[in-house]
Design an enzyme around this catalytic site. Sequence first.
Site, mmCIF file in Angstrom:
data_model
loop_
_atom_site.group_PDB
_atom_site.id
_atom_site.type_symbol
_atom_site.label_atom_id
_atom_site.label_comp_id
_atom_site.label_asym_id
_atom_site.label_seq_id
_atom_site.Cartn_x
_atom_site.Cartn_y
_atom_site.Cartn_z
ATOM 1 N N LEU A 1 43.784 51.505 25.693
ATOM 2 C CA LEU A 1 43.009 52.606 25.722
ATOM 3 C C LEU A 1 43.458 52.915 26.909
ATOM 4 O O LEU A 1 43.362 54.370 27.460
ATOM 5 C CB LEU A 1 40.979 52.663 25.514
ATOM 6 N N GLU B 1 44.778 53.353 31.194
ATOM 7 C CA GLU B 1 45.726 53.812 31.540
ATOM 8 C C GLU B 1 45.508 53.817 33.338
ATOM 9 O O GLU B 1 44.701 53.216 33.339
ATOM 10 C CB GLU B 1 46.000 55.568 31.614
ATOM 11 N N PRO B 2 46.793 53.751 33.680
ATOM 12 C CA PRO B 2 47.057 53.127 35.318
ATOM 13 C C PRO B 2 46.121 53.763 35.798
ATOM 14 O O PRO B 2 45.445 53.154 36.845
ATOM 15 C CB PRO B 2 48.311 53.210 34.936
ATOM 16 N N GLY C 1 40.789 54.183 34.134
ATOM 17 C CA GLY C 1 39.906 53.491 33.344
ATOM 18 C C GLY C 1 38.475 53.453 32.855
ATOM 19 O O GLY C 1 38.198 54.104 31.153
ATOM 20 N N THR D 1 45.311 43.313 26.215
ATOM 21 C CA THR D 1 45.303 42.016 26.049
ATOM 22 C C THR D 1 46.228 42.036 25.052
ATOM 23 O O THR D 1 46.535 42.777 24.395
ATOM 24 C CB THR D 1 43.788 42.078 26.509
ATOM 25 N N ARG E 1 26.749 12.589 41.213
ATOM 26 C CA ARG E 1 27.055 12.580 43.043
ATOM 27 C C ARG E 1 26.037 11.536 43.436
ATOM 28 O O ARG E 1 25.213 12.842 43.005
ATOM 29 C CB ARG E 1 27.415 13.692 43.227
ATOM 30 N N GLN F 1 29.431 25.764 44.132
ATOM 31 C CA GLN F 1 28.680 25.551 45.368
ATOM 32 C C GLN F 1 27.622 24.148 45.367
ATOM 33 O O GLN F 1 28.224 23.014 46.189
ATOM 34 C CB GLN F 1 27.921 26.383 45.836
ATOM 35 N N GLU G 1 35.371 45.617 29.056
ATOM 36 C CA GLU G 1 34.880 46.452 28.038
ATOM 37 C C GLU G 1 34.449 47.496 28.851
ATOM 38 O O GLU G 1 32.444 48.319 28.633
ATOM 39 C CB GLU G 1 34.141 45.532 27.616
ATOM 40 N N THR H 1 33.132 49.265 33.219
ATOM 41 C CA THR H 1 32.638 48.292 33.614
ATOM 42 C C THR H 1 31.192 47.881 34.336
ATOM 43 O O THR H 1 30.644 48.925 34.186
ATOM 44 C CB THR H 1 33.329 48.621 36.019
#
Lengths: 380, 258
Positions: A126, A128-129, A132, A159, A268, A336, A363, A365
């Site tokens: 879907l 493209e450069p 998005g 993907t 720890r 952390q 999917e 942003t």
Amino acid sequence: MTIDRVLPTEEAGDLLDLATELADNELAPKAADYEARREFPRELVRTLGRAGLLGLPYPEEVGGAGQPYEVYLQVLEILASRWLVAAEAVSVHTLSCYPVSTAGSEQLRKLLPDMVGGELLGAYCLSEPQGGSDAAALTTRAVRDGDAYVITGTKAWITHAHDADYFNVFARTGGPGPGGISCLLVDANTPGIVPQAPERTMGLHASPISQIAFDGVRVPADRLVGEEGAGFSLAMRALDSGRLGIAACAVGLAQAALDHAVGYAREREQFGSPIIDFQGLGFMLADMATQVSAARALTLAAARLRDHGRPYAVEAAKAKLFATDMAMKVTTDAVQVLGGYGYVADHPVERYMREAKVLQIVEGTNQIQRMVISRSLAKA
Amino acid sequence: MNIVVLVKQVPDSGSERGLAGDNTVERQSANNVINEMDEYAIEEALRIQAAEGGEVTILTMGPERAAESIRKALSMGPDKAVHVIDDALHGSCALSTSKVLAAALGTLNPDLVIAGAESTDGRVQVMPHMIAERLGIAALTGARKLTVDGGTLTIERQTEEGYEVVTAATPAVVSVWDTINEPRYPSFKGIMAAKKKPVQTLALADLGIEAGEVGFAGASSEVVEHAKRPPRQGGQKVADDGNGGAALVEFLSSEKFV
């Protein structure tokens, strides 16, 4: 950590047990090696397919398992908690079956058993450069030429670009805007399809993503999925489902980070005590655990709306937004908790943190998710 | 080919295991699983079935809980199962177990019986031999490879030095090691299908065996007492102040490792 889950059926429990067995035995022990080699685990994904995990939400008549999204997403979560790449492969592949299963012709639907059964691996083209988030502005063209469409253009962030057997290609068959976009099911070995060099990504190293150049790719006209011009709405509907998948992946990833951090903090010792007994750390872990549970609940609530045939797009956007922002925070906090050890690759938490970032982007942003949610508020 | 696979439910060797108050294996509270080696036996049977046709039956002797492992075994693909279940079996020794299993096999008339080479609880490795002896058929044991050619079975028997080739005519009992194949995972569809596959239960009376011949009453051996394995010792630390190598060699030599 064992998650106490309320499942809709006994068979859902069997399915989650199977997913857990596969994740523990086949995914978890192999993840680090594949990540280091940057190699896509094609055979392992095939193993998941043979076990029936690649077409869970699709009907049994076409080879799926007929499972509700509520159950499918919990399988994804379990896979993601052992290895995000495998869960993402399942999520992308499951999404890649969506257009044909909902809008495909009789002839195209004959391909579904191999797609849903996992013998074939799918991908989704879907973005493209140059675009998005503004997917409706895509420029790849599919021009009708006799009994075929000829596709020309470049797709980005694909993907499975090098491993897929077929692509759902969204291309412009008409004028500008969303109404001019159509979906074509394209075999990966069609001449003119040229996957480019893999991107040098921050995470998900075992799942190379690439641009794909479509250089005059000739596709039989009967590979059109749905009507001409119906592609954009198909893509958006698929993304609503895909967002739930990404939310579940985020929950699984965050759970893995939490589990690792808790295990470390119990072992720890500093100043003569396990560091989990220091309130600064213990409360941090408590917040992480709460956030993971909240994201899981939100994701499954949205899934249940979908399962009951109710509108769920806005709730899916909320789930994707909350779960992936949560995963970013929880994986960062896990690093952390481990201090210096969290920053080196001997522990997986630095990888989790790098992987979480992509979930805030794919999917749609998280800015797009906020747009979807705020628009729904403005309309209400 | 009519194939029967012997499947035993055992406590998971990866979990805490122990003996109950009567010196039998604690099965009530244990996390019970299919004996690992039996999964290789099932896989081998399914591969032979795929090539030769016929039917694969699971045969299990065990308490009610063993039904879980039977369903798990069936989810891999076998057609049906027989579960020998009887309270009087509790405490059975290897000899009386073989008597029961041989009697059950007698009702199934198999061409081929496949078993794991050992179970992870008893570890006696004698069951295939005993069953073959009772049935009067050949025992091909410790296979790392099995070939079926009509009515002829050929195995490569794994030994410490290499392997031996052993051949016998069907019917026969074959036991296999984990080098023979890679067992498949059940599929979700297989798990669903297994719920509907027939599982016949047989009691001792169905097999013509008296309660007194098996269990504690008929046992040829008895565990009189048991003790937990002593906790692992801390080991010996060698501080390398220049002669660490020599100290290591001395230790290895004193333990006769070198």
